[in-house]
Design an enzyme around this catalytic site. Structure first.
Site, PDB file in Angstrom:
ATOM      1  N   GLU A  92     -58.724  -6.095  15.948  1.00 49.54           N
ATOM      2  CA  GLU A  92     -58.721  -5.376  14.685  1.00 49.54           C
ATOM      3  C   GLU A  92     -60.059  -5.467  13.964  1.00 49.54           C
ATOM      4  O   GLU A  92     -60.925  -6.266  14.295  1.00 49.54           O
ATOM      5  CB  GLU A  92     -57.604  -5.894  13.801  1.00 49.54           C
ATOM      6  CG  GLU A  92     -57.675  -7.371  13.526  1.00 49.54           C
ATOM      7  CD  GLU A  92     -56.406  -7.845  12.837  1.00 49.54           C
ATOM      8  OE1 GLU A  92     -55.322  -7.735  13.425  1.00 49.54           O
ATOM      9  OE2 GLU A  92     -56.510  -8.323  11.700  1.00 49.54           O
ATOM     10  N   CYS A 105     -66.076  -5.618   9.482  1.00 49.94           N
ATOM     11  CA  CYS A 105     -65.764  -6.930  10.056  1.00 49.94           C
ATOM     12  C   CYS A 105     -65.430  -6.735  11.534  1.00 49.94           C
ATOM     13  O   CYS A 105     -64.532  -5.978  11.886  1.00 49.94           O
ATOM     14  CB  CYS A 105     -64.577  -7.513   9.283  1.00 49.94           C
ATOM     15  SG  CYS A 105     -64.034  -9.089   9.925  1.00 49.94           S
ATOM     16  N   CYS A 112     -58.130 -15.972  20.079  1.00 45.55           N
ATOM     17  CA  CYS A 112     -59.103 -17.037  19.809  1.00 45.55           C
ATOM     18  C   CYS A 112     -58.509 -18.342  20.306  1.00 45.55           C
ATOM     19  O   CYS A 112     -57.294 -18.520  20.283  1.00 45.55           O
ATOM     20  CB  CYS A 112     -59.348 -17.114  18.298  1.00 45.55           C
ATOM     21  SG  CYS A 112     -60.580 -18.352  17.822  1.00 45.55           S
ATOM     22  N   CYS A 116     -57.247 -22.906  14.628  1.00 44.50           N
ATOM     23  CA  CYS A 116     -57.220 -23.258  13.199  1.00 44.50           C
ATOM     24  C   CYS A 116     -55.802 -23.064  12.650  1.00 44.50           C
ATOM     25  O   CYS A 116     -55.147 -22.064  12.945  1.00 44.50           O
ATOM     26  CB  CYS A 116     -58.221 -22.415  12.410  1.00 44.50           C
ATOM     27  SG  CYS A 116     -59.918 -22.717  12.920  1.00 44.50           S
ATOM     28  N   CYS A 119     -54.790 -19.716  10.654  1.00 41.27           N
ATOM     29  CA  CYS A 119     -55.317 -18.420  11.093  1.00 41.27           C
ATOM     30  C   CYS A 119     -54.359 -17.710  12.045  1.00 41.27           C
ATOM     31  O   CYS A 119     -53.834 -18.323  12.979  1.00 41.27           O
ATOM     32  CB  CYS A 119     -56.670 -18.652  11.762  1.00 41.27           C
ATOM     33  SG  CYS A 119     -57.426 -17.129  12.338  1.00 41.27           S
ATOM     34  N   GLY A 165     -61.584 -14.063  16.933  1.00 46.44           N
ATOM     35  CA  GLY A 165     -62.477 -14.703  17.889  1.00 46.44           C
ATOM     36  C   GLY A 165     -63.503 -15.602  17.240  1.00 46.44           C
ATOM     37  O   GLY A 165     -63.737 -15.546  16.037  1.00 46.44           O
ATOM     38  N   GLU A 166     -64.093 -16.454  18.065  1.00 52.03           N
ATOM     39  CA  GLU A 166     -65.164 -17.338  17.620  1.00 52.03           C
ATOM     40  C   GLU A 166     -66.455 -16.820  18.269  1.00 52.03           C
ATOM     41  O   GLU A 166     -66.627 -16.943  19.493  1.00 52.03           O
ATOM     42  CB  GLU A 166     -64.836 -18.777  18.052  1.00 52.03           C
ATOM     43  CG  GLU A 166     -65.980 -19.761  17.984  1.00 52.03           C
ATOM     44  CD  GLU A 166     -66.717 -19.782  16.640  1.00 52.03           C
ATOM     45  OE1 GLU A 166     -66.079 -19.864  15.588  1.00 52.03           O
ATOM     46  OE2 GLU A 166     -67.970 -19.712  16.660  1.00 52.03           O
ATOM     47  N   SER A 197     -70.013 -15.664  11.482  1.00 55.48           N
ATOM     48  CA  SER A 197     -69.223 -16.794  10.993  1.00 55.48           C
ATOM     49  C   SER A 197     -68.734 -17.653  12.148  1.00 55.48           C
ATOM     50  O   SER A 197     -68.188 -17.148  13.124  1.00 55.48           O
ATOM     51  CB  SER A 197     -68.032 -16.250  10.196  1.00 55.48           C
ATOM     52  OG  SER A 197     -67.254 -17.313   9.707  1.00 55.48           O
ATOM     53  N   HIS A 222     -64.339 -25.458   5.040  1.00 56.51           N
ATOM     54  CA  HIS A 222     -62.944 -25.604   4.594  1.00 56.51           C
ATOM     55  C   HIS A 222     -62.513 -27.010   4.169  1.00 56.51           C
ATOM     56  O   HIS A 222     -61.344 -27.200   3.819  1.00 56.51           O
ATOM     57  CB  HIS A 222     -61.962 -25.112   5.659  1.00 56.51           C
ATOM     58  CG  HIS A 222     -62.108 -23.661   6.032  1.00 56.51           C
ATOM     59  ND1 HIS A 222     -62.478 -22.687   5.142  1.00 56.51           N
ATOM     60  CD2 HIS A 222     -61.922 -23.020   7.222  1.00 56.51           C
ATOM     61  CE1 HIS A 222     -62.510 -21.520   5.764  1.00 56.51           C
ATOM     62  NE2 HIS A 222     -62.186 -21.694   7.022  1.00 56.51           N
ATOM     63  N   CYS A 339     -57.601 -12.123   8.635  1.00 60.96           N
ATOM     64  CA  CYS A 339     -57.869 -12.231  10.055  1.00 60.96           C
ATOM     65  C   CYS A 339     -56.625 -12.249  10.954  1.00 60.96           C
ATOM     66  O   CYS A 339     -55.786 -13.126  10.842  1.00 60.96           O
ATOM     67  CB  CYS A 339     -58.592 -13.569  10.198  1.00 60.96           C
ATOM     68  SG  CYS A 339     -59.616 -13.674  11.588  1.00 60.96           S
TER      69      CYS A 339
HETATM   70  N1  SAH Z   1     -64.137 -17.984  14.251  1.00 63.11           N
HETATM   71  C1  SAH Z   1     -65.000 -17.694  13.177  1.00 63.11           C
HETATM   72  C2  SAH Z   1     -64.861 -16.295  12.600  1.00 63.11           C
HETATM   73  C3  SAH Z   1     -63.492 -15.718  12.450  1.00 63.11           C
HETATM   74  S1  SAH Z   1     -62.488 -16.157  11.089  1.00 63.11           S
HETATM   75  C4  SAH Z   1     -64.861 -18.730  12.085  1.00 63.11           C
HETATM   76  O1  SAH Z   1     -64.033 -19.623  12.219  1.00 63.11           O
HETATM   77  O2  SAH Z   1     -65.615 -18.703  11.132  1.00 63.11           O
HETATM   78  C5  SAH Z   1     -63.283 -15.563   9.635  1.00 63.11           C
HETATM   79  C6  SAH Z   1     -63.006 -16.425   8.423  1.00 63.11           C
HETATM   80  O3  SAH Z   1     -61.671 -16.245   7.939  1.00 63.11           O
HETATM   81  C7  SAH Z   1     -63.158 -17.916   8.708  1.00 63.11           C
HETATM   82  O4  SAH Z   1     -63.792 -18.541   7.633  1.00 63.11           O
HETATM   83  C8  SAH Z   1     -61.717 -18.356   8.808  1.00 63.11           C
HETATM   84  O5  SAH Z   1     -61.601 -19.740   8.636  1.00 63.11           O
HETATM   85  C9  SAH Z   1     -61.088 -17.511   7.714  1.00 63.11           C
HETATM   86  N2  SAH Z   1     -59.634 -17.387   7.793  1.00 63.11           N
HETATM   87  C10 SAH Z   1     -58.839 -17.228   8.865  1.00 63.11           C
HETATM   88  N3  SAH Z   1     -57.556 -17.153   8.521  1.00 63.11           N
HETATM   89  C11 SAH Z   1     -57.509 -17.265   7.179  1.00 63.11           C
HETATM   90  C12 SAH Z   1     -56.463 -17.260   6.213  1.00 63.11           C
HETATM   91  N4  SAH Z   1     -55.188 -17.140   6.569  1.00 63.11           N
HETATM   92  N5  SAH Z   1     -56.796 -17.392   4.906  1.00 63.11           N
HETATM   93  C13 SAH Z   1     -58.101 -17.517   4.532  1.00 63.11           C
HETATM   94  N6  SAH Z   1     -59.126 -17.513   5.384  1.00 63.11           N
HETATM   95  C14 SAH Z   1     -58.836 -17.405   6.697  1.00 63.11           C
END
Ligand code: SAH
Length: 367
Positions: A92, A105, A112, A116, A119, A165-166, A197, A222, A339
């Site tokens: 997406e 974006c 991924c 996390c 996420c 994805g990362e 990111s 975070h 995300c």
């Molecule tokens: N993998 C990379 C980029 C993808 S996520 C990273 O970790 O940075 C993009 C951003 O959205 C990251 O900061 C991630 O931690 C945040 N994110 C993901 N799910 C989220 C959620 N449910 N609420 C707030 N931020 C979120």
């Protein structure tokens, strides 16, 4: 069926060489390259002979990404898109309108593997990496979509690698993609308008710094300490915050650009005043900016969001400690803007095969 060659992944020189290997003269390289970067498919490449177009269709793919669904926010015009890739997988994207332009974006992997805890993108693990051509294809598909819209001159001017994805877990393809952005005769998007990111893959952060690209590095921090971070992100078991911050200082030295720290606030986890003071101490003296995000609660996950008041209080502490901080504009709140949420909502968390239709959700618009 034979795998077809993905032309969008090539720079002009490589494309010219590939066309040469198929018996086409060198001047075709520039023509085909320009068409691809304008989002056109073979049938639309009107300065090529019909015969050449037919041959290319058999052996190659011009546009590897199609928009399968889109949803537009009635609150702020943000558009969420679900792309379909050649193999039927879906990722997406989010198109956001700012004063300075149109930001997209980008997803860098299908799913991924970082795990996390808040996420949605990581719920089904990583299915596969995207190619550089597919990442570029996301922009090309959106540009084409904007061209057909009400403001037909709108184009993607800024890119954030913050979709599923990362990016640093797919390093080589991401670097190739970034280089494609500044190719002559291509879409020519300045790398100054690109943010990448990462959850903090330290060795790759050093590699990226050594590329000396003017890309803004965003780090999903975070948490103010490793103990809290480990509760939110499994990657914290591999790389401590101290090492991440050291890599950030190196990045700042090599590129001259400040680093942005993303901080998703979750009640009872990382959002107290004490946490804010500890964060300020960690970041003291660094050329950085903090982006606060009220955690967007995902229904499959246990972590909660926070109240506006909590965000304000957290922000005040950082300001008091002279840390540059903003609250991230929450966009597309009505369209599962976070995300991985749209993909998860449409696909039930699974990659879609072409045979699976858009079941269940009546409000998605077909494109
Ligand atoms: N993998 C990379 C980029 C993808 S996520 C990273 O970790 O940075 C993009 C951003 O959205 C990251 O900061 C991630 O931690 C945040 N994110 C993901 N799910 C989220 C959620 N449910 N609420 C707030 N931020 C979120």
């Amino acid at each position: 069926m034979l795998e077809r060659t993905e032309l969008a992944a090539m720079n002009r020189e490589e494309l010219t060489a590939w066309l040469g290997s198929q018996g086409h003269p060198a001047f075709r390289g520039k023509q085909v390259f320009e068409w691809i970067h304008r989002g056109r498919d073979f049938d639309e490449m009107t300065n090529l002979s019909k015969d050449m177009r037919e041959k290319l269709k058999e052996t190659a793919v011009a546009q590897p990404v199609k928009i399968r669904l889109h949803r537009k926010s009635s609150l702020d015009g943000t558009i969420k898109v679900l792309y379909e890739l050649q193999d039927g997988n879906c990722v997406e994207g989010v198109v956001m309108y700012y004063k300075y332009g149109v930001s997209l974006c980008i997803s860098t992997q299908v799913g991924c593997r970082m795990g996390c805890r808040f996420c949605a993108s990581t719920l089904g693990g990583r299915i596969r990496d995207l190619t550089a051509g597919e990442m570029l294809g996301e922009i090309l598909a959106v540009n084409r979509f904007l061209e057909a819209g009400d403001n037909s001159s709108d184009r993607v001017s800024h890119v954030v690698l913050m979709g599923s994805g990362e990016p640093l877990d797919n390093y080589d393809q991401v670097i190739r993609f970034l280089k494609l952005l500044r190719e002559e005769d291509g879409i020519r998007l300045s790398l100054r308008n690109v943010s990448l990111s990462t959850c903090g893959l330290v060795p790759k952060m050093y590699d990226l710094a050594r590329e000396k690209m003017p890309v803004t590095l965003c780090v999903s921090l975070h948490a103010p300490n490793d103990e809290i971070r480990r509760q939110m992100m499994p990657i914290a078991n591999t790389y401590p915050i101290r090492d991440i911050l050291e890599a950030c200082r190196f990045y700042i030295r090599e590129t001259g650009r400040r680093v942005v720290f993303e901080y998703a606030l979750s009640d009872g986890v990382n959002a107290g005043r004490k946490d804010a003071y500890e964060l300020a101490e960690q970041l003291h003296g660094m050329q950085c900016h903090v982006n606060l995000i009220p955690l967007n609660a995902v229904k499959e996950r246990t972590l909660k969001g926070v109240s506006d008041r909590t965000v304000r209080e957290f922000m005040q502490v950082l300001e008091e400690k002279h840390i540059s901080v903003t609250r991230r504009r929450e966009m597309g709140d009505d369209i599962e803007g976070a995300c991985g949420q749209l993909r998860a909502a449409v696909l039930g968390g699974h990659p879609c095969g072409p045979e699976e239709s858009d079941t269940g959700e009546g409000s998605y618009e077909e494109v």
